[in-house]
Design a protein around this motif. Structure first.
Motif, PDB file in Angstrom:
ATOM      1  N   GLY A 129       0.793  -1.224   0.000  1.00  0.00           N
ATOM      2  CA  GLY A 129       0.000   0.000   0.000  1.00  0.00           C
ATOM      3  C   GLY A 129       0.825   1.272   0.000  1.00  0.00           C
ATOM      4  N   ALA A 130       2.148   1.138  -0.224  1.00  0.00           N
ATOM      5  CA  ALA A 130       3.022   2.312  -0.171  1.00  0.00           C
ATOM      6  C   ALA A 130       3.198   2.972  -1.536  1.00  0.00           C
ATOM      7  CB  ALA A 130       4.389   1.912   0.381  1.00  0.00           C
ATOM      8  N   GLY A 131       2.504   2.446  -2.568  1.00  0.00           N
ATOM      9  CA  GLY A 131       2.612   3.051  -3.894  1.00  0.00           C
ATOM     10  C   GLY A 131       3.807   2.568  -4.695  1.00  0.00           C
ATOM     11  N   HIS A 132       4.527   1.582  -4.188  1.00  0.00           N
ATOM     12  CA  HIS A 132       5.692   1.057  -4.894  1.00  0.00           C
ATOM     13  C   HIS A 132       5.393  -0.349  -5.419  1.00  0.00           C
ATOM     14  CE1 HIS A 132       8.099   4.340  -3.357  1.00  0.00           C
ATOM     15  NE2 HIS A 132       7.628   4.084  -2.135  1.00  0.00           N
ATOM     16  N   ASP A 133       5.916  -0.637  -6.601  1.00  0.00           N
ATOM     17  CA  ASP A 133       5.801  -1.977  -7.170  1.00  0.00           C
ATOM     18  C   ASP A 133       7.071  -2.751  -6.858  1.00  0.00           C
ATOM     19  OD1 ASP A 133       3.503  -0.945  -8.261  1.00  0.00           O
ATOM     20  OD2 ASP A 133       4.234  -0.912 -10.323  1.00  0.00           O
ATOM     21  N   ARG A 134       6.984  -4.063  -6.881  1.00  0.00           N
ATOM     22  CA  ARG A 134       8.183  -4.882  -6.757  1.00  0.00           C
ATOM     23  C   ARG A 134       8.057  -6.055  -7.726  1.00  0.00           C
ATOM     24  NH1 ARG A 134       7.729  -8.482  -1.174  1.00  0.00           N
ATOM     25  NH2 ARG A 134       5.674  -9.341  -1.643  1.00  0.00           N
ATOM     26  N   ILE A 135       9.196  -6.572  -8.132  1.00  0.00           N
ATOM     27  CA  ILE A 135       9.245  -7.746  -8.996  1.00  0.00           C
ATOM     28  C   ILE A 135       9.521  -8.959  -8.118  1.00  0.00           C
ATOM     29  CG2 ILE A 135      10.433  -8.887 -10.918  1.00  0.00           C
ATOM     30  CD1 ILE A 135       8.842  -6.424 -11.779  1.00  0.00           C
ATOM     31  N   VAL A 136       8.699  -9.984  -8.278  1.00  0.00           N
ATOM     32  CA  VAL A 136       8.850 -11.228  -7.528  1.00  0.00           C
ATOM     33  C   VAL A 136       9.161 -12.326  -8.538  1.00  0.00           C
ATOM     34  CG1 VAL A 136       7.669 -12.917  -6.068  1.00  0.00           C
ATOM     35  CG2 VAL A 136       7.214 -10.468  -5.776  1.00  0.00           C
ATOM     36  N   PHE A 137      10.257 -13.058  -8.328  1.00  0.00           N
ATOM     37  CA  PHE A 137      10.578 -14.182  -9.200  1.00  0.00           C
ATOM     38  C   PHE A 137      10.038 -15.462  -8.586  1.00  0.00           C
ATOM     39  CE2 PHE A 137      13.842 -11.252 -10.756  1.00  0.00           C
ATOM     40  CZ  PHE A 137      13.629 -11.389 -12.120  1.00  0.00           C
ATOM     41  N   VAL A 138       9.363 -16.235  -9.432  1.00  0.00           N
ATOM     42  CA  VAL A 138       8.838 -17.539  -9.049  1.00  0.00           C
ATOM     43  C   VAL A 138       9.561 -18.566  -9.909  1.00  0.00           C
ATOM     44  CG1 VAL A 138       6.779 -18.989  -8.969  1.00  0.00           C
ATOM     45  CG2 VAL A 138       6.609 -16.565  -8.383  1.00  0.00           C
ATOM     46  N   ILE A 147       7.984 -33.577  -6.772  1.00  0.00           N
ATOM     47  CA  ILE A 147       6.861 -33.043  -7.537  1.00  0.00           C
ATOM     48  C   ILE A 147       7.226 -31.631  -7.965  1.00  0.00           C
ATOM     49  CG2 ILE A 147       4.435 -32.355  -7.432  1.00  0.00           C
ATOM     50  CD1 ILE A 147       4.029 -34.615  -5.400  1.00  0.00           C
ATOM     51  N   ILE A 148       6.989 -31.337  -9.232  1.00  0.00           N
ATOM     52  CA  ILE A 148       7.306 -30.008  -9.756  1.00  0.00           C
ATOM     53  C   ILE A 148       6.361 -28.995  -9.122  1.00  0.00           C
ATOM     54  CG2 ILE A 148       7.389 -28.563 -11.818  1.00  0.00           C
ATOM     55  CD1 ILE A 148       7.728 -31.204 -13.398  1.00  0.00           C
ATOM     56  N   ARG A 149       6.947 -27.962  -8.565  1.00  0.00           N
ATOM     57  CA  ARG A 149       6.168 -26.895  -7.943  1.00  0.00           C
ATOM     58  C   ARG A 149       6.788 -25.563  -8.326  1.00  0.00           C
ATOM     59  NH1 ARG A 149       3.173 -28.443  -3.405  1.00  0.00           N
ATOM     60  NH2 ARG A 149       2.179 -26.447  -3.765  1.00  0.00           N
ATOM     61  N   LEU A 150       6.052 -24.519  -8.086  1.00  0.00           N
ATOM     62  CA  LEU A 150       6.587 -23.175  -8.231  1.00  0.00           C
ATOM     63  C   LEU A 150       6.988 -22.706  -6.844  1.00  0.00           C
ATOM     64  CD1 LEU A 150       4.104 -21.581 -10.764  1.00  0.00           C
ATOM     65  CD2 LEU A 150       6.397 -22.440 -11.197  1.00  0.00           C
ATOM     66  N   TRP A 151       8.176 -22.100  -6.777  1.00  0.00           N
ATOM     67  CA  TRP A 151       8.751 -21.674  -5.503  1.00  0.00           C
ATOM     68  C   TRP A 151       8.977 -20.164  -5.549  1.00  0.00           C
ATOM     69  CZ3 TRP A 151      13.654 -19.744  -4.038  1.00  0.00           C
ATOM     70  CH2 TRP A 151      13.912 -19.800  -2.655  1.00  0.00           C
ATOM     71  N   CYS A 152       8.452 -19.461  -4.569  1.00  0.00           N
ATOM     72  CA  CYS A 152       8.527 -18.006  -4.524  1.00  0.00           C
ATOM     73  C   CYS A 152       9.828 -17.555  -3.869  1.00  0.00           C
ATOM     74  CB  CYS A 152       7.329 -17.460  -3.751  1.00  0.00           C
ATOM     75  SG  CYS A 152       7.341 -15.659  -3.619  1.00  0.00           S
ATOM     76  N   GLU A 153      10.553 -16.713  -4.574  1.00  0.00           N
ATOM     77  CA  GLU A 153      11.828 -16.192  -4.078  1.00  0.00           C
ATOM     78  C   GLU A 153      11.625 -15.268  -2.872  1.00  0.00           C
ATOM     79  OE1 GLU A 153      15.400 -14.127  -6.427  1.00  0.00           O
ATOM     80  OE2 GLU A 153      13.564 -12.931  -6.435  1.00  0.00           O
ATOM     81  N   VAL A 154      10.534 -14.523  -2.858  1.00  0.00           N
ATOM     82  CA  VAL A 154      10.298 -13.554  -1.788  1.00  0.00           C
ATOM     83  C   VAL A 154       9.783 -14.239  -0.526  1.00  0.00           C
ATOM     84  CG1 VAL A 154       8.851 -11.597  -1.102  1.00  0.00           C
ATOM     85  CG2 VAL A 154       9.934 -11.609  -3.338  1.00  0.00           C
ATOM     86  N   ASP A 155       8.761 -15.079  -0.679  1.00  0.00           N
ATOM     87  CA  ASP A 155       8.152 -15.717   0.486  1.00  0.00           C
ATOM     88  C   ASP A 155       8.880 -16.997   0.905  1.00  0.00           C
ATOM     89  OD1 ASP A 155       6.153 -13.756   0.611  1.00  0.00           O
ATOM     90  OD2 ASP A 155       4.976 -14.798  -0.914  1.00  0.00           O
ATOM     91  N   LYS A 156       9.764 -17.508   0.032  1.00  0.00           N
ATOM     92  CA  LYS A 156      10.546 -18.723   0.309  1.00  0.00           C
ATOM     93  C   LYS A 156       9.650 -19.931   0.598  1.00  0.00           C
ATOM     94  CE  LYS A 156      14.706 -16.537   0.770  1.00  0.00           C
ATOM     95  NZ  LYS A 156      14.865 -15.830  -0.460  1.00  0.00           N
ATOM     96  N   VAL A 157       8.554 -20.047  -0.156  1.00  0.00           N
ATOM     97  CA  VAL A 157       7.613 -21.160   0.004  1.00  0.00           C
ATOM     98  C   VAL A 157       7.085 -21.587  -1.370  1.00  0.00           C
ATOM     99  CG1 VAL A 157       6.846 -20.504   2.324  1.00  0.00           C
ATOM    100  CG2 VAL A 157       5.638 -19.611   0.342  1.00  0.00           C
ATOM    101  N   PHE A 158       6.468 -22.790  -1.383  1.00  0.00           N
ATOM    102  CA  PHE A 158       5.826 -23.284  -2.595  1.00  0.00           C
ATOM    103  C   PHE A 158       4.398 -22.774  -2.729  1.00  0.00           C
ATOM    104  CE2 PHE A 158       8.970 -26.727  -1.927  1.00  0.00           C
ATOM    105  CZ  PHE A 158       9.581 -26.683  -3.173  1.00  0.00           C
ATOM    106  N   ASP A 159       3.787 -22.388  -1.639  1.00  0.00           N
ATOM    107  CA  ASP A 159       2.375 -22.054  -1.647  1.00  0.00           C
ATOM    108  C   ASP A 159       2.156 -20.646  -1.112  1.00  0.00           C
ATOM    109  OD1 ASP A 159      -0.349 -22.362  -1.915  1.00  0.00           O
ATOM    110  OD2 ASP A 159      -0.600 -23.445  -0.025  1.00  0.00           O
ATOM    111  N   CYS A 160       2.019 -19.703  -2.031  1.00  0.00           N
ATOM    112  CA  CYS A 160       1.721 -18.317  -1.650  1.00  0.00           C
ATOM    113  C   CYS A 160       0.917 -17.698  -2.787  1.00  0.00           C
ATOM    114  CB  CYS A 160       3.006 -17.526  -1.375  1.00  0.00           C
ATOM    115  SG  CYS A 160       3.993 -17.182  -2.831  1.00  0.00           S
ATOM    116  N   VAL A 161       0.515 -16.481  -2.618  1.00  0.00           N
ATOM    117  CA  VAL A 161      -0.296 -15.820  -3.637  1.00  0.00           C
ATOM    118  C   VAL A 161       0.475 -15.694  -4.961  1.00  0.00           C
ATOM    119  CG1 VAL A 161       0.338 -13.453  -2.971  1.00  0.00           C
ATOM    120  CG2 VAL A 161      -1.877 -13.902  -4.055  1.00  0.00           C
ATOM    121  N   HIS A 162       1.780 -15.528  -4.899  1.00  0.00           N
ATOM    122  CA  HIS A 162       2.574 -15.383  -6.131  1.00  0.00           C
ATOM    123  C   HIS A 162       2.622 -16.690  -6.919  1.00  0.00           C
ATOM    124  CE1 HIS A 162       4.320 -12.352  -3.249  1.00  0.00           C
ATOM    125  NE2 HIS A 162       3.842 -11.599  -4.221  1.00  0.00           N
TER     126      HIS A 162
END
Length: 190
Positions: A129-138, A147-162
């Motif tokens: 909500g600060a008006g800034h964008d960020r790039i998140v790599f998955v 099992i092939i999954r997508l892993w979020c670099e920011v949240d360090k998990v397989f299961d997140c909104v990204h």
């Protein structure tokens, strides 16, 4: 696009590899279960030139072709089978949450970065909500159960909104299968 990726983009090429993986050495006529003889005649030389299959001609009154996977072909077919199993498994790994439109409203795929082979870039709009964008790599990764999954670099998990958003994009599943077949997906380092 390299030679192997080009041949694997043909839907019947992967079907032939998977058939040979399941059935072992087969006669050319047996492959008519997966496609027409015209398509098979077109694809077999391409698969052989790519080093994925070997074709042995035998003469038993008439010419018979015995077709089998090479070691390279077997590795690729096993990768395709694992990817297929992950996509069609009973476990719904990539189900969208019921309120996904609300969760995804501030996310967009950064298309000029999507050409990267093992990851997708997502723009998180107005992050925090600060008006800034960020790039998140998955990234494409294997979880602890292979099992092939997508892993979020920011949240360090397989299961997140990204990761859920990335799975909702049409080309992600196709990219996943190709990268797994090429051996470009690695296990997450704990």
């Amino acid at each position: 696009m390299d030679k192997d990726e080009d041949i694997l983009s043909h839907k019947y090429a992967t079907t032939i590899l998977l058939y040979l993986l399941d059935n072992g050495s087969s006669k050319k006529t047996d492959l008519q279960q997966v496609s027409t003889m015209h398509t098979i005649d077109k694809l077999l030389p391409l698969l052989e030139n790519s080093g994925l299959i070997s074709i042995e001609e035998q003469r038993l009154g008439r010419r018979i072709y015995a077709i089998q996977l090479t070691d390279k072909g077997k590795r690729i077919a096993e990768g395709l089978k694992k990817a297929e199993q992950a996509v069609y498994s009973q476990e719904d790994l990539h189900a969208l949450p019921p309120n996904y439109t609300d969760q995804f409203k501030n996310l967009s795929a950064v298309t000029h970065l999507n050409v990267l082979d093992d990851r997708i870039a997502i723009r998180d709009l107005n992050y925090g909500g600060a008006g800034h964008d960020r790039i998140v790599f998955v990234y494409l990764k294997l979880n602890g159960n292979n099992i092939i999954r997508l892993w979020c670099e920011v949240d360090k998990v397989f299961d997140c909104v990204h990761t859920k958003y990335a799975w909702s994009l049409p080309d992600v599943q196709a990219m996943t299968q190709i990268q797994y077949a090429k051996g470009n997906i690695n296990r997450v380092q704990k």
